[in-house]
Design an enzyme around this catalytic site. Sequence first.
Site, PDB file in Angstrom:
ATOM      1  N   ASP A  36      -3.748 -11.929   8.031  1.00 40.63           N
ATOM      2  CA  ASP A  36      -3.700 -11.613   6.605  1.00 40.63           C
ATOM      3  C   ASP A  36      -2.661 -12.503   5.945  1.00 40.63           C
ATOM      4  OD1 ASP A  36      -4.530  -9.761   4.343  1.00 40.63           O
ATOM      5  OD2 ASP A  36      -2.372  -9.500   4.275  1.00 40.63           O
ATOM      6  N   SER A  37      -2.794 -12.680   4.635  1.00 46.62           N
ATOM      7  CA  SER A  37      -1.816 -13.489   3.904  1.00 46.62           C
ATOM      8  C   SER A  37      -0.447 -12.817   3.875  1.00 46.62           C
ATOM      9  CB  SER A  37      -2.302 -13.732   2.475  1.00 46.62           C
ATOM     10  OG  SER A  37      -2.469 -12.502   1.789  1.00 46.62           O
ATOM     11  N   TYR A  97      -2.311 -14.868  -1.619  1.00 47.20           N
ATOM     12  CA  TYR A  97      -3.406 -15.831  -1.666  1.00 47.20           C
ATOM     13  C   TYR A  97      -4.306 -15.614  -2.885  1.00 47.20           C
ATOM     14  CZ  TYR A  97      -2.913 -17.580   3.202  1.00 47.20           C
ATOM     15  OH  TYR A  97      -2.485 -18.179   4.363  1.00 47.20           O
ATOM     16  N   GLY A  98      -4.239 -14.427  -3.476  1.00 46.74           N
ATOM     17  CA  GLY A  98      -5.223 -14.024  -4.474  1.00 46.74           C
ATOM     18  C   GLY A  98      -5.346 -14.920  -5.680  1.00 46.74           C
ATOM     19  N   CYS A 106      -8.259  -9.862   5.441  1.00 49.91           N
ATOM     20  CA  CYS A 106      -7.811 -10.261   4.112  1.00 49.91           C
ATOM     21  C   CYS A 106      -9.064 -10.572   3.309  1.00 49.91           C
ATOM     22  CB  CYS A 106      -6.912 -11.501   4.223  1.00 49.91           C
ATOM     23  SG  CYS A 106      -6.474 -12.266   2.648  1.00 49.91           S
ATOM     24  N   ASN A 107      -9.265  -9.871   2.202  1.00 48.34           N
ATOM     25  CA  ASN A 107     -10.467 -10.074   1.406  1.00 48.34           C
ATOM     26  C   ASN A 107     -10.513 -11.457   0.777  1.00 48.34           C
ATOM     27  OD1 ASN A 107     -12.233  -7.379   0.884  1.00 48.34           O
ATOM     28  ND2 ASN A 107     -10.111  -6.860   1.349  1.00 48.34           N
ATOM     29  N   THR A 108      -9.365 -11.947   0.303  1.00 47.64           N
ATOM     30  CA  THR A 108      -9.344 -13.268  -0.327  1.00 47.64           C
ATOM     31  C   THR A 108      -9.726 -14.346   0.679  1.00 47.64           C
ATOM     32  OG1 THR A 108      -7.629 -12.556  -1.882  1.00 47.64           O
ATOM     33  CG2 THR A 108      -7.964 -14.916  -1.624  1.00 47.64           C
ATOM     34  N   GLU A 160       3.654  -5.783  -1.876  1.00 47.83           N
ATOM     35  CA  GLU A 160       4.489  -6.730  -1.123  1.00 47.83           C
ATOM     36  C   GLU A 160       5.974  -6.531  -1.408  1.00 47.83           C
ATOM     37  OE1 GLU A 160       3.692  -9.529   0.946  1.00 47.83           O
ATOM     38  OE2 GLU A 160       1.631  -8.821   1.139  1.00 47.83           O
ATOM     39  N   CYS A 211      -9.287  -5.035  -1.290  1.00 49.00           N
ATOM     40  CA  CYS A 211      -8.088  -5.739  -0.825  1.00 49.00           C
ATOM     41  C   CYS A 211      -7.401  -4.812   0.166  1.00 49.00           C
ATOM     42  CB  CYS A 211      -7.153  -6.066  -1.992  1.00 49.00           C
ATOM     43  SG  CYS A 211      -5.571  -6.793  -1.468  1.00 49.00           S
ATOM     44  N   THR A 212      -7.006  -5.345   1.304  1.00 48.12           N
ATOM     45  CA  THR A 212      -6.435  -4.495   2.345  1.00 48.12           C
ATOM     46  C   THR A 212      -5.022  -4.010   2.022  1.00 48.12           C
ATOM     47  OG1 THR A 212      -5.859  -6.514   3.573  1.00 48.12           O
ATOM     48  CG2 THR A 212      -7.880  -5.367   4.204  1.00 48.12           C
ATOM     49  N   HIS A 213      -4.422  -4.533   0.943  1.00 46.53           N
ATOM     50  CA  HIS A 213      -3.137  -4.003   0.482  1.00 46.53           C
ATOM     51  C   HIS A 213      -3.317  -2.665  -0.255  1.00 46.53           C
ATOM     52  CE1 HIS A 213      -1.809  -8.145   1.117  1.00 46.53           C
ATOM     53  NE2 HIS A 213      -0.555  -7.773   0.914  1.00 46.53           N
TER      54      HIS A 213
END
Length: 273
Positions: free
Chosen positions: A10-11, A42-43, A73-75, A158, A192-194
């Site tokens: 993931d980013s 990354y988005g 990571c979706n992006t 983040e 988004c995994t966040h």
Amino acid sequence: MEKGPIGVFDSGFGGLTVLREFEKILPEYDYLYLGDNARAPYGTRSFDTVYQYTLECVKYLFDKGCHLVILACNTASAKALRSIQKQDLNAIDSEKRVLGVIRPTTEIIGSVSQTRHVGILGTKGTIESNSYPIEIHKFYPEIQVFQEACPMWVPLVENNEYDGPGADYFIEKHIINILSKSSEIDTLVLGCTHYPLLAEKIQNYLPSEVKLVSQGEIVAKSLKDYLFKHPEMQAKCSKGGTCTFYTTDSTSSFDAAASVFMDKKIESLHITL
């Protein structure tokens, strides 16, 4: 052929919500998690930049012995996965595999939505890629998809502000926006995994009839199914129940945040790509 851990990339921290579900559903496997925190998020980055960054991280995980890498990571899944699968894997190693998180989510969405009106909440990059509507329409052409970019949500997570009062403003704003696009939306996908760390606050602004879909468990079940259907890959994945964490940024910052995501003490290693 030496067995190796399953790579999870993931980013930043978001992929930990997926890794947590991997450990619940497939606890016997070894995992190697790589967070590219130094270059996150990354988005908002271009397709070319996300592709280059993601490819670097995938190659690193391959070099560490991973035969299978999950882009949690979706992006990265939206902007880099297809290019890596089509352009790079044969040159690197035709026996290795890279999978993403968008397809498993879109495969099951038809069993969740009754009204066939689905909302997607994601980063600017994921939304602009149009990956969710494209993938959903492959399986369910009758479903109408409405999207909303939420550029402040990842920074909130983040920077450990996801539970603070400041998060409410940005959450309420985007929930109002997405629901205004169709009064029939009955399912919202956290693309988004966040975002699962914001789920409790998001739920506060949703009508009771709107279902909120997180990806962790879906992707973990999909991985279990993939390994069952591909015994040749399963045989290459080591089983020791271990998990190693790498970050491209400060290990102390990563460990503090990752311990919240994973609900246990995390000690990471710093790497330079």
